[in-house]
Design a protein around this motif. Structure first.
Motif, PDB file in Angstrom:
ATOM      1  N   TYR A  66      40.120  45.826  39.649  1.00 35.05           N
ATOM      2  CA  TYR A  66      40.519  44.557  41.266  1.00 35.05           C
ATOM      3  C   TYR A  66      39.201  43.898  41.160  1.00 35.05           C
ATOM      4  O   TYR A  66      40.086  42.512  41.312  1.00 35.05           O
ATOM      5  CB  TYR A  66      40.578  46.100  41.707  1.00 35.05           C
ATOM      6  CG  TYR A  66      40.689  45.034  43.346  1.00 35.05           C
ATOM      7  CD1 TYR A  66      41.871  44.936  44.188  1.00 35.05           C
ATOM      8  CD2 TYR A  66      39.297  44.924  43.798  1.00 35.05           C
ATOM      9  CE1 TYR A  66      41.816  44.136  44.956  1.00 35.05           C
ATOM     10  CE2 TYR A  66      39.664  45.074  45.469  1.00 35.05           C
ATOM     11  CZ  TYR A  66      40.652  43.816  45.928  1.00 35.05           C
ATOM     12  OH  TYR A  66      40.335  43.441  47.207  1.00 35.05           O
ATOM     13  N   GLY A  67      38.264  44.315  40.434  1.00 37.50           N
ATOM     14  CA  GLY A  67      37.562  43.474  40.450  1.00 37.50           C
ATOM     15  C   GLY A  67      37.008  42.579  39.657  1.00 37.50           C
ATOM     16  O   GLY A  67      36.306  41.649  40.124  1.00 37.50           O
TER      17      GLY A  67
ATOM     18  N   ARG B  35      39.668  40.522  38.770  1.00 34.38           N
ATOM     19  CA  ARG B  35      40.578  39.691  39.045  1.00 34.38           C
ATOM     20  C   ARG B  35      40.003  38.849  39.730  1.00 34.38           C
ATOM     21  O   ARG B  35      40.337  37.682  39.877  1.00 34.38           O
ATOM     22  CB  ARG B  35      41.880  40.560  39.799  1.00 34.38           C
ATOM     23  CG  ARG B  35      42.564  41.071  38.312  1.00 34.38           C
ATOM     24  CD  ARG B  35      44.618  41.152  39.178  1.00 34.38           C
ATOM     25  NE  ARG B  35      44.832  42.461  37.985  1.00 34.38           N
ATOM     26  CZ  ARG B  35      45.603  41.874  37.671  1.00 34.38           C
ATOM     27  NH1 ARG B  35      45.530  40.729  36.806  1.00 34.38           N
ATOM     28  NH2 ARG B  35      46.428  43.319  36.620  1.00 34.38           N
ATOM     29  N   ILE B  36      38.999  39.407  40.930  1.00 29.62           N
ATOM     30  CA  ILE B  36      38.238  39.088  41.845  1.00 29.62           C
ATOM     31  C   ILE B  36      37.601  37.626  41.208  1.00 29.62           C
ATOM     32  O   ILE B  36      36.998  36.362  41.473  1.00 29.62           O
ATOM     33  CB  ILE B  36      37.976  39.342  42.541  1.00 29.62           C
ATOM     34  CG1 ILE B  36      39.105  40.141  43.773  1.00 29.62           C
ATOM     35  CG2 ILE B  36      36.649  39.177  43.581  1.00 29.62           C
ATOM     36  CD1 ILE B  36      39.044  41.396  44.459  1.00 29.62           C
TER      37      ILE B  36
END
Ligand SMILES: Nc1ncnc2c1ncn2[C@@H]1O[C@H](COP(=O)(O)OP(=O)(O)O)[C@@H](O)[C@H]1O
Ligand SMILES: [Mg+2]
Lengths: 574, 360
Positions: free
Chosen positions: B108-109, B111-112
């Motif tokens: 998740y992180g 991808r950001i």
């Protein structure tokens, strides 16, 4: 941190706040304000004087209150009966009873009333045909039956939710202390359901006095405030009286809304425990049997009514000439009637997703972003259903018949009447939006409360900004709520009558008011065909929505539970 | 590779008063100053409600301090929103995203952060492997055991290679056995990666086993910052001595302090013990139960056994003495020679393990 500071540092937050405020301001507060202004004008005050002064008008007020009380009483009893059968009896066909009990939620408001006329009216199939009695269902008795049957499902679902969450160990504790079944019920179960019963009663009271469709179809000589306001506006072109009549409905509606919000909702928290353990004991014996018998009987009536709608749509003159015909469907699907079908569907398809998204956005702002301003926003949004449909409709007429100018510049073009933009469809869509958004707000708020705030914080801690978190985490997690919100937005947008009936123009027809016109003209077949088509479209759209945003993969197993009952409470049709 | 040049956190005079609380009441955090060295494992320890979580959340950016500053490697953190701070937090509830697979949770992180998308799969796989989660990438959080969920939460934070890792009671939802295992793993991993870690717990055993240094907090203030051994043997206050491990505090009205050591006379025993620098004329003597011994005696006893609690690995005696009730703990006792209630005993303590503190 002040709101200003927060907003300035977060443009996405600022934009959503502006959009939400604009929609609620223009679509709700401004029109209601216009109704207030008109009622306080000299003509309005005159009308108010005659409301209090004339005995005819006092009669109307009494009628309205009597109707509200009788529907509330009958509906609460029905709702409790069905909930009791569902949660506390061990009897066959409970699932079937449950489904039948919630059918009225998706049917158009007057389908039921019209079917009752065919069955029990002056030439009723049953009253005249079977029993040969010239029973006349028009008036208080018919209205009570129609309204109670239409509105009780919402209260039923709330009560079922409450009764399922009541901790059975409380019953067990009372039993082990020596209380018999009846004693347990009276001293433990019932007191804990009181807030639910009270709020159900109030809800039914408000919904029934605000209802317009049924009094128009079934009222006969029994005039109530909403139908009086409608006649004042559409028959007598007396806007001031219309404003006064409809506002007098708003007073109890808003009072009940406040009571609900600041008293009953708080008490509920204390009386219902979160995690039930074990199973509730079931009741047996003659009383239980009676309850079951009554529930089955009522369910049969609902089935009978819906069967009447279905068969009526295929018969030449329902109840009189029962020859098979497809003429009614031809009229609705391909004839002049098809205009309304297309218009209604298109407007619902535009309004419902907007309502769903905007509602969820408001819920997000309320629960997560604006701890201080949030409650105000939530309050205003929920007013969208608390304000009676007639008030909103008349408000739209007053506010948007001519264009709104500020310093000679058109700020809002005409939205209502012959000169309205896009044939008045914009105005109608805004009304639909305002009326269906509260359901989405409620669904969103309750499902957001179930998502631990640390989920959002985890996302932020991994580098996501607010809008990323909303898109990637919040929205997927509250998908079930969005789905529920959308479902009700669709049902509501397709079946709403009371605010819309003031806004239709020759260019924009909606099915609900067409059905009313057909019933008025005595063409029940056409009305029933409309009802069938309407229900089919509603169910199809709901099905499509479910297909489109269904959860993929096993994540569904942990999805946040759909808050069925609270959604419905915000979603009753008028 | 451990990089001991990033992750130096300095808190200066941090105060947090929650907006909706009584302004005259004591603040949730009342002036906390801390210097967290780069690469250090620092634990905030204290009873529930003492302000640990609030302090941690101010560092993370989820709460805004009423006053004070937070710096990371010289940069002011208060200007940055939580998502822009190079820190990652592990939550008590794990806060795994229930709609994302294990792989996607960990990714998740990454991808950001656009700069990290290139080697995303590789980074995630490495993180999963290092947390013993190989092969679980496709699962969803609800399909994992509590311990596995905890590892995913750790992997998700570690994979970001933050300058600072923040933990808020991450092990409190695990059962006792598993907790000890996770403790070891967290410690190993943190040592290997050398990431500055700020860890919150109310469990003193957890704090002792994990930390380079422990910050003992009480009522919104710091009582002591020291290594585990120091905190245990040289507590800065009676509160700390009481909170960490078990101890008996015997009032000593008169003490003669010489060369930093205090001369006391207890149980008829003359002893010179280490002394807190702030000691005045009178104080309290802290004796740990394991450094107290009791011997049954027929005459001249200094105490009477009042209660006996057998624990398997040891036995606890509560002994009534002239100085008050003293706790004595005997490790690995011979079950045939357990003392009985009412037995007269001679009480002795080991002066090298005792500590003299000012009365608080
Ligand atoms: N959001 C809040 N609003 C008001 N008071 C809070 C809030 N969060 C924590 N507190 C109070 O601040 C104090 C410290 O809380 P916290 O930092 O959570 O303690 P700990 O993590 O050490 O148990 C407590 O007295 C608590 O009640
Ligand atoms: Mg805490």
């Amino acid at each position: 941190m002040s709101v200003l500071h927060r907003v300035r540092s977060k443009p996405a937050l600022a934009v959503s706040l502006v959009v939400v405020t604009a929609v609620l301001g223009v679509g709700l507060l401004f029109p209601v304000f216009q109704v207030l202004l008109t009622a306080l004008s000299p003509e309005g005050l005159d009308a108010a004087g005659s409301l209090l002064g004339s005995s005819v008008n006092r009669g109307i007020v009494v009628n309205t209150v009597v109707l509200g009380l009788s529907v509330a009483a009958v509906g609460t009893v029905l709702a409790f009966l069905f909930a009791f059968v569902r949660t506390r009896l061990d009897v066959p066909f409970k699932r079937v009873l449950h489904v039948i009990a919630i059918v009225p939620v998706v049917s158009p408001p007057f389908a039921l009333a019209t079917a009752l006329v065919v069955l029990f009216g002056r030439n009723g199939v049953i009253s005249q045909g079977v029993f040969g009695v010239p029973y006349d269902i028009y008036g208080l008795d018919g209205l009570t039956i129609a309204l109670a049957l239409s509105f009780f499902p919402v209260v039923y679902l709330t009560l079922v939710g409450m009764m399922q969450r009541l901790d059975p160990s409380l019953d067990e504790a009372a039993t082990s202390l020596g209380a018999g079944r009846a004693k347990v019920f009276l001293t433990v179960t019932l007191p804990m359901l009181l807030p639910g019963l009270a709020s159900g009663f109030l809800l039914l009271f408000v919904e029934s006095i605000a209802d317009l469709a049924n009094p128009l179809v079934l009222g006969g000589d029994f005039t109530v405030l909403s139908s009086r306001a409608y006649i004042a506006i559409t028959g007598e072109y007396d806007v001031a009286s219309g404003a006064v009549f409809s506002l007098s409905l708003m007073v109890p509606a808003v009072l009940v809304f406040l009571l609900q919000r600041y008293w009953i909702d708080r008490r509920k928290v204390f009386s219902v425990t979160g995690k039930p353990s074990g199973r509730p004991q079931t009741y047996r014996g003659p009383v239980a049997l009676c309850a079951y018998a009554v529930a089955v009987l009522v369910a049969l009536v609902i089935v009978l009514i819906n069967a009447t709608i279905l068969f009526g749509a295929f018969t030449a003159v329902p109840g009189v000439n029962n020859a098979f015909t497809l003429a009614h469907f031809d009229f609705v699907l391909f004839g002049i009637g098809s205009e309304a079908m297309v218009d209604t569907t298109v407007m619902a398809v535009v309004a419902a997703p907007l309502a769903g998204l905007l509602g969820v956005l408001i819920a997000y702002l309320v629960v997560r972003k604006l701890p201080r301003v949030g409650p105000v926003l939530d309050f205003v949004a929920m007013l969208g259903v608390a304000v009676p449909g007639t008030v909103l409709g008349i408000g739209f007429v007053l506010a948007f018949r001519s264009e709104n100018l500020v310093g000679g510049v058109t700020v809002i073009p005409s939205l209502v009447g012959g000169a309205a933009v896009l044939g008045g469809s914009v105005g109608i869509i805004v009304v639909l939006l305002i009326r269906s958004m509260p359901a989405a707000v409620r669904a969103g708020v309750s499902s957001l409360h179930q998502i631990h705030p640390s989920i959002d914080e985890a996302s932020a801690s991994l580098g996501a900004d607010d809008s990323t978190t909303f898109r990637r985490i919040t929205l997927p997690l509250i998908k079930p709520a969005l789905l529920a919100g959308l479902t009700f937005a669709i049902a509501r947008s397709m079946t709403t009558l009371s605010p819309i009936v003031f806004l239709t123009t020759p260019d924009t027809k909606i099915m609900a008011s067409q059905i009313l016109a057909e019933v008025d003209a005595g063409r029940f077949g056409n009305a029933f065909a409309y009802c069938c088509v309407l229900m089919t479209i509603v169910l199809t759209l709901i099905g499509l929505v479910r297909l489109a945003i269904r959860d993929r993969g096993p994540a569904r197993a942990r999805a946040v539970p759909t808050p069925e009952a609270p959604v419905l409470v915000g979603a009753v049709k008028e | 590779m451990p990089d001991h040049h990033v992750g130096h956190v300095v808190l200066t005079d941090l105060v947090k008063r929650y907006e909706n609380t009584d302004p005259t009441a004591r603040p949730a955090v009342g002036g906390v100053s801390l210097d967290v060295r780069a690469g250090e494992f620092l634990t905030l320890l204290g009873p529930s409600g003492c302000g640990k979580t609030t302090t941690l959340r101010m560092v993370a950016g989820f709460e805004t301090p009423t006053s004070g500053t937070i710096e990371l490697d010289g940069a002011d953190m208060l200007r940055l929103p939580p998502n822009k701070r190079p820190m990652a937090m592990v939550f008590q509830s794990y806060a795994l995203f229930p709609h994302l697979s294990v792989f996607e949770n960990v990714a998740y992180g990454l991808r950001i952060d656009r700069t990290r998308r290139g080697r995303l799969e590789e980074s995630v796989e490495i993180a999963l492997t290092s947390m013993n989660l190989t092969g679980l990438g496709e699962r969803f959080p609800h399909q994992l055991s509590g311990g596995q969920q905890q590892r995913v939460a750790l992997a998700r934070a570690m994979v970001m290679q933050p300058s600072v890792l923040l933990f808020d009671e991450p092990l409190s939802n695990l059962d006792a056995k598993f907790r000890e295992q996770m403790r070891r793993e967290i410690r190993l991993l943190q040592r290997r990666m050398g990431i500055t870690s700020l860890y919150v717990t109310h469990d003193q055993a957890e704090a002792m086993s994990l930390s380079d240094r422990i910050v003992v907090m009480n009522a919104g203030k710091i009582e002591q910052v020291a290594t585990p051994t120091e905190v245990y043997t040289r507590p800065a206050s009676v509160f700390v001595g009481n909170f960490i491990g078990r101890a008996t505090f015997l009032p000593v009205p008169e003490v003669a302090v010489r060369d930093g050591r205090g001369c006391v006379r207890v149980f008829g025993q003359e002893a010179s013990v280490a002394t807190h620098p702030g000691l005045g004329s009178g104080g309290v003597l802290m004796v740990r139960p394991e450094s107290v011994s009791v011997t049954p005696t027929s005459e001249g006893g200094t105490g009477i056994v009042r209660s006996v609690v057998y624990l398997g690995s040891g036995v606890d005696y509560e002994v009534e003495t002239d100085h008050g009730t003293v706790l004595a703990s005997v490790a690995d006792p011979n079950v045939d020679q357990l003392l009985e209630e009412g037995t007269k005993v001679a009480v002795e303590f080991d002066p090298t393990r005792a500590y003299l503190l000012p009365r608080s």
